[in-house]
Every structure is written in C-alpha cells, then in structure tokens.
Design a protein around this motif. Structure first.
Motif, PDB file in Angstrom:
ATOM      1  N   ILE A 198       0.848  -1.200   0.000  1.00  0.00           N
ATOM      2  CA  ILE A 198       0.000   0.000   0.000  1.00  0.00           C
ATOM      3  C   ILE A 198       0.876   1.239   0.000  1.00  0.00           C
ATOM      4  CG2 ILE A 198      -1.795   1.248   1.286  1.00  0.00           C
ATOM      5  CD1 ILE A 198      -2.557  -1.475   2.530  1.00  0.00           C
ATOM      6  N   HIS A 199       1.929   1.212   0.802  1.00  0.00           N
ATOM      7  CA  HIS A 199       2.834   2.347   0.927  1.00  0.00           C
ATOM      8  C   HIS A 199       3.520   2.671  -0.407  1.00  0.00           C
ATOM      9  CE1 HIS A 199       5.993   4.917   2.594  1.00  0.00           C
ATOM     10  NE2 HIS A 199       6.911   4.106   2.089  1.00  0.00           N
ATOM     11  N   GLU A 200       3.876   1.655  -1.150  1.00  0.00           N
ATOM     12  CA  GLU A 200       4.645   1.842  -2.384  1.00  0.00           C
ATOM     13  C   GLU A 200       3.766   1.994  -3.619  1.00  0.00           C
ATOM     14  OE1 GLU A 200       7.038  -1.627  -2.328  1.00  0.00           O
ATOM     15  OE2 GLU A 200       8.216  -0.998  -0.572  1.00  0.00           O
ATOM     16  N   GLU A 201       2.462   1.735  -3.496  1.00  0.00           N
ATOM     17  CA  GLU A 201       1.555   1.831  -4.642  1.00  0.00           C
ATOM     18  C   GLU A 201       1.366   3.304  -5.027  1.00  0.00           C
ATOM     19  OE1 GLU A 201      -0.380   1.683  -7.638  1.00  0.00           O
ATOM     20  OE2 GLU A 201      -0.243  -0.368  -6.816  1.00  0.00           O
ATOM     21  N   LYS A 202       1.792   3.660  -6.245  1.00  0.00           N
ATOM     22  CA  LYS A 202       1.760   5.056  -6.685  1.00  0.00           C
ATOM     23  C   LYS A 202       0.342   5.594  -6.823  1.00  0.00           C
ATOM     24  CE  LYS A 202       6.175   4.749  -9.151  1.00  0.00           C
ATOM     25  NZ  LYS A 202       6.865   4.902 -10.462  1.00  0.00           N
ATOM     26  N   HIS A 203      -0.625   4.720  -7.021  1.00  0.00           N
ATOM     27  CA  HIS A 203      -2.004   5.166  -7.215  1.00  0.00           C
ATOM     28  C   HIS A 203      -2.725   5.432  -5.897  1.00  0.00           C
ATOM     29  CE1 HIS A 203      -1.658   4.416 -11.485  1.00  0.00           C
ATOM     30  NE2 HIS A 203      -1.275   3.174 -11.258  1.00  0.00           N
ATOM     31  N   TYR A 204      -2.067   5.143  -4.785  1.00  0.00           N
ATOM     32  CA  TYR A 204      -2.645   5.430  -3.472  1.00  0.00           C
ATOM     33  C   TYR A 204      -1.946   6.669  -2.899  1.00  0.00           C
ATOM     34  CZ  TYR A 204      -4.613   0.676  -3.468  1.00  0.00           C
ATOM     35  OH  TYR A 204      -5.299  -0.468  -3.778  1.00  0.00           O
ATOM     36  N   PRO A 205      -2.664   7.784  -2.715  1.00  0.00           N
ATOM     37  CA  PRO A 205      -2.026   8.997  -2.189  1.00  0.00           C
ATOM     38  C   PRO A 205      -1.830   8.938  -0.675  1.00  0.00           C
ATOM     39  CG  PRO A 205      -4.345   9.411  -2.583  1.00  0.00           C
ATOM     40  CD  PRO A 205      -4.086   8.007  -3.050  1.00  0.00           C
ATOM     41  N   CYS A 206      -1.087   7.917  -0.228  1.00  0.00           N
ATOM     42  CA  CYS A 206      -0.819   7.791   1.205  1.00  0.00           C
ATOM     43  C   CYS A 206       0.570   7.201   1.388  1.00  0.00           C
ATOM     44  CB  CYS A 206      -1.867   6.917   1.896  1.00  0.00           C
ATOM     45  SG  CYS A 206      -1.826   5.172   1.428  1.00  0.00           S
ATOM     46  N   ALA A 207       1.121   7.389   2.571  1.00  0.00           N
ATOM     47  CA  ALA A 207       2.452   6.867   2.866  1.00  0.00           C
ATOM     48  C   ALA A 207       2.477   6.384   4.303  1.00  0.00           C
ATOM     49  CB  ALA A 207       3.513   7.949   2.652  1.00  0.00           C
ATOM     50  N   LEU A 208       3.173   5.272   4.521  1.00  0.00           N
ATOM     51  CA  LEU A 208       3.379   4.754   5.859  1.00  0.00           C
ATOM     52  C   LEU A 208       4.507   5.554   6.511  1.00  0.00           C
ATOM     53  CD1 LEU A 208       2.633   2.532   7.935  1.00  0.00           C
ATOM     54  CD2 LEU A 208       4.445   1.132   6.910  1.00  0.00           C
ATOM     55  N   VAL A 209       4.175   6.296   7.553  1.00  0.00           N
ATOM     56  CA  VAL A 209       5.171   7.108   8.255  1.00  0.00           C
ATOM     57  C   VAL A 209       5.982   6.249   9.213  1.00  0.00           C
ATOM     58  CG1 VAL A 209       5.514   9.077   9.797  1.00  0.00           C
ATOM     59  CG2 VAL A 209       3.730   9.162   8.040  1.00  0.00           C
ATOM     60  N   GLY A 210       5.292   5.382   9.959  1.00  0.00           N
ATOM     61  CA  GLY A 210       5.976   4.521  10.904  1.00  0.00           C
ATOM     62  C   GLY A 210       5.056   3.420  11.386  1.00  0.00           C
ATOM     63  N   THR A 211       5.652   2.288  11.771  1.00  0.00           N
ATOM     64  CA  THR A 211       4.884   1.177  12.328  1.00  0.00           C
ATOM     65  C   THR A 211       5.725   0.528  13.416  1.00  0.00           C
ATOM     66  OG1 THR A 211       3.751  -0.914  11.840  1.00  0.00           O
ATOM     67  CG2 THR A 211       5.641  -0.368  10.447  1.00  0.00           C
ATOM     68  N   TRP A 212       5.108   0.288  14.568  1.00  0.00           N
ATOM     69  CA  TRP A 212       5.843  -0.131  15.752  1.00  0.00           C
ATOM     70  C   TRP A 212       5.060  -1.175  16.553  1.00  0.00           C
ATOM     71  CZ3 TRP A 212       4.555   4.935  14.554  1.00  0.00           C
ATOM     72  CH2 TRP A 212       5.587   5.809  14.221  1.00  0.00           C
ATOM     73  N   ASN A 213       5.785  -1.850  17.448  1.00  0.00           N
ATOM     74  CA  ASN A 213       5.188  -2.580  18.558  1.00  0.00           C
ATOM     75  C   ASN A 213       5.498  -1.804  19.839  1.00  0.00           C
ATOM     76  OD1 ASN A 213       5.892  -5.948  17.343  1.00  0.00           O
ATOM     77  ND2 ASN A 213       4.068  -4.694  17.090  1.00  0.00           N
ATOM     78  N   THR A 214       4.521  -1.712  20.725  1.00  0.00           N
ATOM     79  CA  THR A 214       4.750  -1.061  22.015  1.00  0.00           C
ATOM     80  C   THR A 214       5.624  -1.960  22.876  1.00  0.00           C
ATOM     81  OG1 THR A 214       2.630   0.093  21.917  1.00  0.00           O
ATOM     82  CG2 THR A 214       3.656  -0.112  24.071  1.00  0.00           C
ATOM     83  N   TRP A 215       6.699  -1.399  23.382  1.00  0.00           N
ATOM     84  CA  TRP A 215       7.648  -2.109  24.231  1.00  0.00           C
ATOM     85  C   TRP A 215       7.288  -1.907  25.698  1.00  0.00           C
ATOM     86  CZ3 TRP A 215      13.449  -0.421  24.942  1.00  0.00           C
ATOM     87  CH2 TRP A 215      14.137  -1.418  25.631  1.00  0.00           C
TER      88      TRP A 215
END
Length: 256
Positions: A70-87
């Motif tokens: 989804i992040h790399e799909e050029k036709h989707y105007p969105c970007a993954l800023v960050g993804t984490w697990n809570t420590w």
C-alpha cells in the motif's frame, strides 16, 4: 455597616472566583486553522491495534507482507510514516502512523480503492481474527513541529499522548511553539499532532532516542535550560491525562 460588609463580601467572592474560573477568550476561527501547517494539506491517521498475545508474531509478519504494498503503490495517495510494537506501555500492541497527502479527499480515495482490493480485503479479515480491539484517530500536524521524515536506526520511539482540557488547545500550541526549541539539540523531535476525529483534544508528540538512557539524559538536560521549567509549569494544568509509550519499529517502518 451592613451595606459595607455586603459589598466587601461580594468583592472577596469575586476575587476568589477569579482564582478558579478559567477565562477563555472567544475565538473567531477553528484551532485547526490556527495551529496546523498551511503549506501542506496532509492528514494523518494513527492506529492502535491490541493483538492477542499468541498472535503478535503472526500479526507482524502479515503487516510486513501487506503494508509496504500500500505504501509503495503510486495510485494510493498515502504513505506509511511509521509502524511499531509497544515495548513499554500497553503490551501486545501495534501502532501505525499513515500520511494522506491531500487531506480528506486523499483519505476517501484510498479507502475506496482498498475496498476494491481483494488482497487487502483478505488481509483485513485475517488481521481481524488476531485482534482484541482497535481504534484510530485522524490528526493534523502542529505548524511548529518537524515533519516526520524517514530516519535511520536503530532507535526507540516514545509516543507521548496528552488528553487536554476542552478549550485549551490554543494555549497548548502557544506554549509548545516556544518549548520545542528546547528539545531540538539531539534531533529527537520527530513530529507533533493534534486530533480532528476520534478522541478529541488529544495531542501526540513523537520522539526518537538511541536508547532509554539517552532518553533520560536528553530529558534531564532540558531542565537545565532557562525557560523550560516555566513552560512545563504552565502546560501541566492544561492536561487531564497523559500516557507514554516506548515503541520498537518493525523492519518495514520508514522510521527506524
């Protein structure tokens, strides 16, 4: 004498009320228009997923397979800023931050396209079987904070979340527009956001540190800077609740 005592009592009551009654100036514009960045129209979505403990490893693997598409799909105007697990904080929790470049129309476009994406539909179904609960918020950026951009690691991330008293967002912004300069020396300031939809009057500050000891050293150093203590003193009364999460990025996170 009775009239004099009455007047004096009235003045004393008025003085006492002034200590406890907050005076809020009427506003002619929404705080989102006053505090958000004007040069961009980005909208952010912050997702919290509480995962069944036995499913966290499978959940992470699934997200690392699907979210980059989804992040790399050029036709989707969105970007993954960050993804984490809570420590430290809520355990077995995943946190995702997305940016929609173009605001609400971009969000609607992405949601519409994903509903037609069979792989994503299957992903959501499989993911749903792994979750205990989930919630999200739509956010805007504070104009005076850094824009979150990819960074190399390894880092740990702290998400500090503040539930403000209703009506105090402008005050918070005014104080933090000055306070943020005290927290730039170590390049730890990643991004600052305030909620638009979801839990309202929520503020999220995102920080990056090398490790927990570095976090402690940087935070302690701020107290030695003239003016930091005063800004903390005036912002604390604006807060109803606050929470800190220490998070570890997944391998696919642009914020490492």
């Amino acid at each position: 004498r009775g009239l004099g005592c009455s007047a004096r009592s009235s003045r004393e009551d008025s003085w006492l009320k002034s200590l406890f009654v907050r005076k809020v100036d009427p506003r002619k514009d929404a705080h989102s228009n006053l505090l958000a960045k004007r040069e961009t129209s980005s909208l952010y979505k912050l997702q919290f997923h509480n995962v069944k403990p036995e499913c966290l490893e499978a959940y992470n693997k699934l997200c690392q397979e699907v979210l980059p598409k989804i992040h790399e799909e050029k036709h989707y105007p969105c970007a993954l800023v960050g993804t984490w697990n809570t420590w430290y904080g809520e355990q077995d929790q995943a946190v995702h931050l997305w940016r929609y470049e173009g605001g609400y129309p971009a969000l609607n476009e992405v949601m519409s396209k994903l509903r037609q994406n069979k792989e994503f539909t299957e992903f959501r179904k499989e993911r749903g079987n792994m979750l205990l609960s989930r919630k999200n918020q739509l956010l805007l950026e504070f104009s005076f904070w850094n824009e979150p951009v990819p960074r190399d690691g390894p880092n740990i991330y702290e998400l500090r979340s503040y539930q403000l008293r209703p009506g105090t967002m402008i005050e918070w912004g005014n104080y933090w527009a000055r306070a943020i300069r005290f927290r730039q020396d170590g390049n730890e300031a990643v991004g600052g956001f305030f909620s638009q939809i979801g839990q309202l009057y929520m503020v999220h500050h995102l920080w990056a540190y090398k490790d927990l000891q570095t976090r402690e050293d940087i935070r302690n150093a701020a107290w030695h800077k003239p003016g930091w203590d005063e800004l903390v003193y005036y912002t604390v009364p604006l807060i109803q609740e606050m929470e800190s999460r220490i998070m570890i990025p997944l391998k696919i996170s642009p914020l490492q």
